[in-house]
Design a protein around this motif. Sequence first.
Motif, PDB file in Angstrom:
ATOM      1  N   GLU A 112       0.830  -1.211   0.000  1.00 51.35           N
ATOM      2  CA  GLU A 112       0.000   0.000   0.000  1.00 51.35           C
ATOM      3  C   GLU A 112       0.868   1.266   0.000  1.00 51.35           C
ATOM      4  N   ALA A 113       2.096   1.122   0.483  1.00 56.13           N
ATOM      5  CA  ALA A 113       3.031   2.246   0.562  1.00 56.13           C
ATOM      6  C   ALA A 113       2.463   3.448   1.323  1.00 56.13           C
ATOM      7  N   VAL A 114       1.768   3.161   2.428  1.00 59.80           N
ATOM      8  CA  VAL A 114       1.291   4.243   3.296  1.00 59.80           C
ATOM      9  C   VAL A 114       2.195   4.264   4.526  1.00 59.80           C
ATOM     10  N   SER A 122       0.728  15.071   4.007  1.00 63.53           N
ATOM     11  CA  SER A 122      -0.111  13.878   4.081  1.00 63.53           C
ATOM     12  C   SER A 122      -0.545  13.463   2.678  1.00 63.53           C
ATOM     13  N   GLY A 123      -0.552  12.156   2.427  1.00 61.64           N
ATOM     14  CA  GLY A 123      -0.912  11.638   1.117  1.00 61.64           C
ATOM     15  C   GLY A 123       0.274  11.499   0.182  1.00 61.64           C
ATOM     16  N   SER A 124       1.423  12.075   0.568  1.00 58.30           N
ATOM     17  CA  SER A 124       2.617  11.916  -0.258  1.00 58.30           C
ATOM     18  C   SER A 124       3.453  10.757   0.272  1.00 58.30           C
ATOM     19  N   ARG A 169       3.167   2.688  -6.455  1.00 54.11           N
ATOM     20  CA  ARG A 169       2.906   4.102  -6.183  1.00 54.11           C
ATOM     21  C   ARG A 169       4.119   4.967  -6.471  1.00 54.11           C
ATOM     22  N   ASP A 227      -5.543   2.039   9.646  1.00 54.23           N
ATOM     23  CA  ASP A 227      -6.000   1.573   8.333  1.00 54.23           C
ATOM     24  C   ASP A 227      -6.097   0.058   8.244  1.00 54.23           C
ATOM     25  N   ASP A 261       0.044   9.199   8.344  1.00 58.42           N
ATOM     26  CA  ASP A 261      -0.882   8.565   7.411  1.00 58.42           C
ATOM     27  C   ASP A 261      -1.144   7.110   7.819  1.00 58.42           C
ATOM     28  N   GLY A 262      -2.369   6.674   7.584  1.00 61.58           N
ATOM     29  CA  GLY A 262      -2.759   5.331   7.995  1.00 61.58           C
ATOM     30  C   GLY A 262      -3.292   5.299   9.418  1.00 61.58           C
TER      31      GLY A 262
ATOM     32  N   TYR B 136      -9.193   7.855   1.339  1.00 62.48           N
ATOM     33  CA  TYR B 136      -8.466   6.614   1.054  1.00 62.48           C
ATOM     34  C   TYR B 136      -8.729   6.118  -0.364  1.00 62.48           C
ATOM     35  N   ALA B 140      -5.312   2.781   1.226  1.00 64.05           N
ATOM     36  CA  ALA B 140      -4.176   3.702   1.212  1.00 64.05           C
ATOM     37  C   ALA B 140      -4.614   5.157   1.370  1.00 64.05           C
ATOM     38  N   THR B 141      -4.036   5.823   2.354  1.00 72.02           N
ATOM     39  CA  THR B 141      -4.363   7.225   2.610  1.00 72.02           C
ATOM     40  C   THR B 141      -4.114   8.095   1.375  1.00 72.02           C
ATOM     41  N   ALA B 142      -5.130   8.867   0.990  1.00 72.25           N
ATOM     42  CA  ALA B 142      -4.952   9.839  -0.090  1.00 72.25           C
ATOM     43  C   ALA B 142      -4.654  11.209   0.513  1.00 72.25           C
ATOM     44  N   PHE B 143      -5.303  11.518   1.626  1.00 66.14           N
ATOM     45  CA  PHE B 143      -5.019  12.731   2.404  1.00 66.14           C
ATOM     46  C   PHE B 143      -5.580  12.507   3.793  1.00 66.14           C
TER      47      PHE B 143
END
Lengths: 316, 236
Positions: A112-114, A122-124, A169, A227, A261-262, B136, B140-143
């Motif tokens: 998932e690469a989170v 966030s989100g990057s 990703r 998550d 994140d997550g 998500y 996976a988190t988008a923001f």
Amino acid sequence: MKKIIAIVSVAAAIGAAAIVGLSMQTAGGKTGEVTSGRSLFDYPATTGNIDPVLSEGIEVTPRLLEHGEWVFRGLCIGCHGASGDGNGAVWELGDLYAKDHKLPRKPRDFTEAVYKLRSTPSGSLPTDVDLFKSISRGLIHEQDMPAFKFLPERDRWAVVAYIKTFSDRWEEEAEWQEDPIEITDPPPPDEDSIVAGKEVYALMQCEQCHGPVGKGDGPSAPGLEDDAGLPIVPRDFTDATQFVGSSDPKGIYQTFTTGLDGTPMPSFADFLDETQRWQLVWYVISLRPEFDLEATRTQMMSATKGKQVAEASMEQ
Amino acid sequence: MKHIFQIVVVSVLAALFALPAQAAKYQEMEVADGGSISGQVTYTGKVKMRTVLPTKDKDVCGKARKEPTILVGEGGAVQDAVVYIKEIASGKAWPEMARPVINNVDCIFEPRVQVAKRGKVDILNSDPVLHNSHGYYGKATAFNVALPFKDAKVTKILKRNGVVRTDCDAHGWMLGWVVVVPNPYHMQTGADGNFMIDNVPPGDYTLVVWQESVGETEIPISVQAGATTDASVQLN
Ligand SMILES: [Cu+2]
């Protein structure tokens, strides 16, 4: 009996880790140049460094990836699983055999690469240095993940490169990545900054999750999930040993600026100016029972002064 | 034991090589002799209800209530389904699309469902309470952004195509959706459940019909020059 097996296998894993580490020490390599008096492949005098010696990393070659796979197989596969999805034997066994030794958090799912610990918004995706530092420091909260700072740096860079191969990703979203934030040196705290920080804490509503005095017991705290769908508790700020990331001023600055994140811990990147950020950092740190304002202040002032003196003498 | 080791090695290698090829970028071009796809999205099954149970900020978020997980109107017409062509290498130009906005109003995401193109999204708070909008792609988190007070606004980037589910960590019951579409051949249904997608280069495609509780339904379609293909679909 089952417990014994679990303990034995953990011991074996630790043994293997030590052996892998030791054999690497002698392995050496072409790029073994000496930076600031230390070889890339040596152990530093202490148990290891968290920040890399070479902040730009090392070149990713097929050979490095192969090396990374080997490190992964030796040290990470047990928790993170062969396919990098976090379903390693330690996680699964924890469920079946050793309930009391169950990992509190699911090992990160690299497909998932989170990532929690990022200098990026966030989100990057995190930077390679971010990953290097997380692997080095470990994610200590409730013994989530051990620290690997004892590993030679080449092993750590190699495994960073390798875990990135589990997700598309890194390629698919490359052009949309947001730049890392920059964090300056913190200003020393004083009474006023801590009082002001308390106001920032209220204004930003940190207490909704972390509670009025940072014990992690705010009204939104019950029912929070990460998550993986596991319950997660907002951090208790009074115990600095229980952070997943760095608990120093820059670490806290990064946590609330980019978010984890997550997890439910969000990013507050857009609502605070630089002064307010440091006020908030010092307020959070001031909640630790061992915090000593005067000592921290004096220490920081003399450190800055020393630096200034050194810089001045360099200029001459 | 040896066996296990082999499995491990094989699966690591498999993981290395099984990375999906990067989806090709959509190319804009002049479409001569395009065809159209039209139809209606319907649903005749039982409408499941979702319980919304505000546990805090009740003066802003309102009382406990039930809401349908699928909006069904007259004749089974489904509102807020999103219909789009799954893969198409090239075709008509993207129209001007306003930047999508996710607004937190009375602890409800406005709009609940919207379509967007890869790129920026504005996230707003119209309530005097903390919202924590967490988007998500799957898991996976988008923001993951806090909106601590009224009129707080954050701009984030939707970095890939796909369905983004938005939750709020401060109000666990909040739910919204952004479908980030890969090409300009898409439409979100209104109350009549109808959709119409034009200027499609003739060829065979897969049409995706997404609805928040049903998920994705794929239908093979064939588009002929100057003709309209009917792709009505009944969800279940
Ligand atoms: Cu909310």
